[in-house]
Design an enzyme around this catalytic site. Structure first.
Site, PDB file in Angstrom:
ATOM      1  N   HIS A 152      44.797  40.409  46.694  1.00 51.55           N
ATOM      2  CA  HIS A 152      45.645  39.215  46.809  1.00 51.55           C
ATOM      3  C   HIS A 152      46.881  39.281  45.919  1.00 51.55           C
ATOM      4  O   HIS A 152      47.930  38.741  46.265  1.00 51.55           O
ATOM      5  CB  HIS A 152      44.833  37.953  46.501  1.00 51.55           C
ATOM      6  CG  HIS A 152      44.603  37.694  45.041  1.00 51.55           C
ATOM      7  ND1 HIS A 152      43.754  38.464  44.274  1.00 51.55           N
ATOM      8  CD2 HIS A 152      45.123  36.762  44.196  1.00 51.55           C
ATOM      9  CE1 HIS A 152      43.753  38.008  43.034  1.00 51.55           C
ATOM     10  NE2 HIS A 152      44.569  36.982  42.949  1.00 51.55           N
ATOM     11  N   ASP A 153      46.779  39.950  44.767  1.00 50.65           N
ATOM     12  CA  ASP A 153      47.899  40.001  43.819  1.00 50.65           C
ATOM     13  C   ASP A 153      48.606  41.359  43.819  1.00 50.65           C
ATOM     14  O   ASP A 153      49.314  41.682  42.856  1.00 50.65           O
ATOM     15  CB  ASP A 153      47.399  39.703  42.397  1.00 50.65           C
ATOM     16  CG  ASP A 153      47.572  38.240  42.001  1.00 50.65           C
ATOM     17  OD1 ASP A 153      48.237  37.498  42.749  1.00 50.65           O
ATOM     18  OD2 ASP A 153      47.038  37.846  40.952  1.00 50.65           O
ATOM     19  N   LYS A 156      52.158  41.992  42.552  1.00 47.07           N
ATOM     20  CA  LYS A 156      52.542  41.992  41.140  1.00 47.07           C
ATOM     21  C   LYS A 156      52.876  43.390  40.632  1.00 47.07           C
ATOM     22  O   LYS A 156      53.418  43.529  39.526  1.00 47.07           O
ATOM     23  CB  LYS A 156      51.442  41.361  40.292  1.00 47.07           C
ATOM     24  CG  LYS A 156      51.385  39.841  40.434  1.00 47.07           C
ATOM     25  CD  LYS A 156      50.393  39.198  39.491  1.00 47.07           C
ATOM     26  CE  LYS A 156      50.449  37.675  39.601  1.00 47.07           C
ATOM     27  NZ  LYS A 156      49.452  37.017  38.733  1.00 47.07           N
ATOM     28  N   HIS A 181      55.820  37.577  43.966  1.00 44.02           N
ATOM     29  CA  HIS A 181      54.745  38.562  44.192  1.00 44.02           C
ATOM     30  C   HIS A 181      53.999  38.292  45.497  1.00 44.02           C
ATOM     31  O   HIS A 181      53.448  39.204  46.099  1.00 44.02           O
ATOM     32  CB  HIS A 181      53.774  38.584  43.010  1.00 44.02           C
ATOM     33  CG  HIS A 181      52.761  37.471  43.002  1.00 44.02           C
ATOM     34  ND1 HIS A 181      53.029  36.237  42.469  1.00 44.02           N
ATOM     35  CD2 HIS A 181      51.487  37.413  43.458  1.00 44.02           C
ATOM     36  CE1 HIS A 181      51.956  35.466  42.587  1.00 44.02           C
ATOM     37  NE2 HIS A 181      50.999  36.156  43.192  1.00 44.02           N
ATOM     38  N   HIS A 207      48.826  31.051  46.972  1.00 44.90           N
ATOM     39  CA  HIS A 207      49.389  29.991  46.117  1.00 44.90           C
ATOM     40  C   HIS A 207      49.880  28.802  46.937  1.00 44.90           C
ATOM     41  O   HIS A 207      50.506  27.891  46.380  1.00 44.90           O
ATOM     42  CB  HIS A 207      50.531  30.534  45.254  1.00 44.90           C
ATOM     43  CG  HIS A 207      50.061  31.334  44.078  1.00 44.90           C
ATOM     44  ND1 HIS A 207      49.476  30.758  42.979  1.00 44.90           N
ATOM     45  CD2 HIS A 207      50.079  32.675  43.847  1.00 44.90           C
ATOM     46  CE1 HIS A 207      49.158  31.708  42.101  1.00 44.90           C
ATOM     47  NE2 HIS A 207      49.513  32.877  42.610  1.00 44.90           N
TER      48      HIS A 207
END
Length: 333
Positions: A152-153, A156, A181, A207
């Site tokens: 999911h990240d 970044k 991101h 988010h």
């Protein structure tokens, strides 16, 4: 039944009313055996841990964090996400960790400490898988959810490390960059062979919030993919319960309260409810540290408010529903 003395149970022992009588990982003593008799728990239902072969979940978590870090970092050189390797070597371990019957030991094993970014990826993967199981998802669905949550990240990787690890408050410009991101991750996964739409949407939408106040697109409720909603809950819980460069881990009662209050606007209320209720009902029999520093044991859940249980400290019983200024700071492992 005396031959069970000293043996460690694998799962919670639950009575006919659904109340946990003895929590998982307890080493049975004489008092436990008496409880088993009084609560009429069938001894044939008890599964014991093989002490010689019991897995170390913290060791597994540390190992998979190292593996995922190596795989994610390879993107900086190859500009390709090693999706097949992550699916083969990382996701199965994340799913195994999520089967830990002692969920508080599980939470401890995946809390971010030193290398927060990569521990967070694994922690959210484990917690999302756990939520998926509580929502009765199929194994095929869980496999995709675990992979999506672990990635999911991924965006970044395109954010400067000094910004991600900045100990103080971000400037408006830095925060605007960090928020990108989600878009970066979506674009990276769209270019990756084997990444289906649920995985790419999770990177883009984790988010987003039900009330439309999330980012990057300000989507609302039904516009947000269900996997993204699950990952959002896991993401917030892991972030709040972990030590990060700019804040300490939050107390247990603060996490539960903030997630509960936020569930009616920002997060999906059904997912939050399933998550918190499954956590809280497993606190019966656990040792806790209260906000005044005293240590006690949760002996009963208030059916009208399970987040304010009855606590036993020696021979004294404290009903947290009647003492608003006293709360649970920590569940001990």
């Amino acid at each position: 039944m005396d031959n069970y003395l000293g043996r460690t149970i694998k799962n919670d022992l639950i009575n006919a009313y659904g109340v946990t009588v003895i929590p998982a990982k307890s080493k049975l003593n004489a008092e436990h055996l008496e409880l088993i008799r009084k609560q009429r728990i069938d001894v044939l239902d008890i599964i014991f841990v093989d002490e010689q072969q019991a897995p170390s979940y913290r060791q597994m978590a540390n190992s998979v964090v190292d593996s995922s870090k190596e795989m994610f970092e390879s993107y900086r050189i190859s500009r390709k996400i090693p999706l097949a390797d992550i699916r083969k070597d990382v996701v199965p371990v994340i799913q195994e960790i999520s089967r830990n019957p002692d969920i508080f030991a599980l939470f401890s094993s995946v809390q971010g400490r030193d290398d927060y970014t990569y521990q967070h990826n694994v922690g959210v993967g484990v917690l999302s898988t756990l939520i998926g199981r509580w929502l009765n998802m199929s194994e095929a669905e869980l496999s995709v959810l675990s992979l999506a949550a672990t990635l999911h990240d991924i965006g970044k990787l395109k954010i400067p490390v000094e910004i991600l690890n900045k100990p103080g408050k971000l400037t408006d410009e830095e925060f605007s960059l960090v928020k990108k991101h989600t878009i970066y991750g979506y674009e990276m996964l769209k270019e990756t062979t084997g990444a289906n739409s649920r995985i790419t949407l999770a990177a883009l939408q984790h988010h987003e919030r039900n009330d439309g106040k999330g980012y990057p697109l300000g989507l609302k409720d039904e516009q947000i993919d269900s996997y993204s909603k699950i990952i959002a809950v896991a993401d917030i819980f892991h972030a709040m319960s972990s030590k990060r460069p700019y804040h300490e881990a939050m107390p247990f009662h603060v996490i539960v309260d903030q997630m509960r209050r936020g569930s009616f606007g920002a997060l999906d209320p059904h997912i939050v409810s399933v998550f918190l209720e499954n956590i809280v009902k497993r606190t019966v029999g656990r040792e806790v540290v209260l906000t005044d520093g005293r240590v006690g044991e949760i002996v009963y859940l208030n059916p009208h408010d399970i987040e304010t249980p009855l606590i036993r400290i020696n021979d004294e019983y404290i009903d947290l529903s009647k003492i608003k200024e006293l709360n649970i700071r920590e569940i001990t492992i």
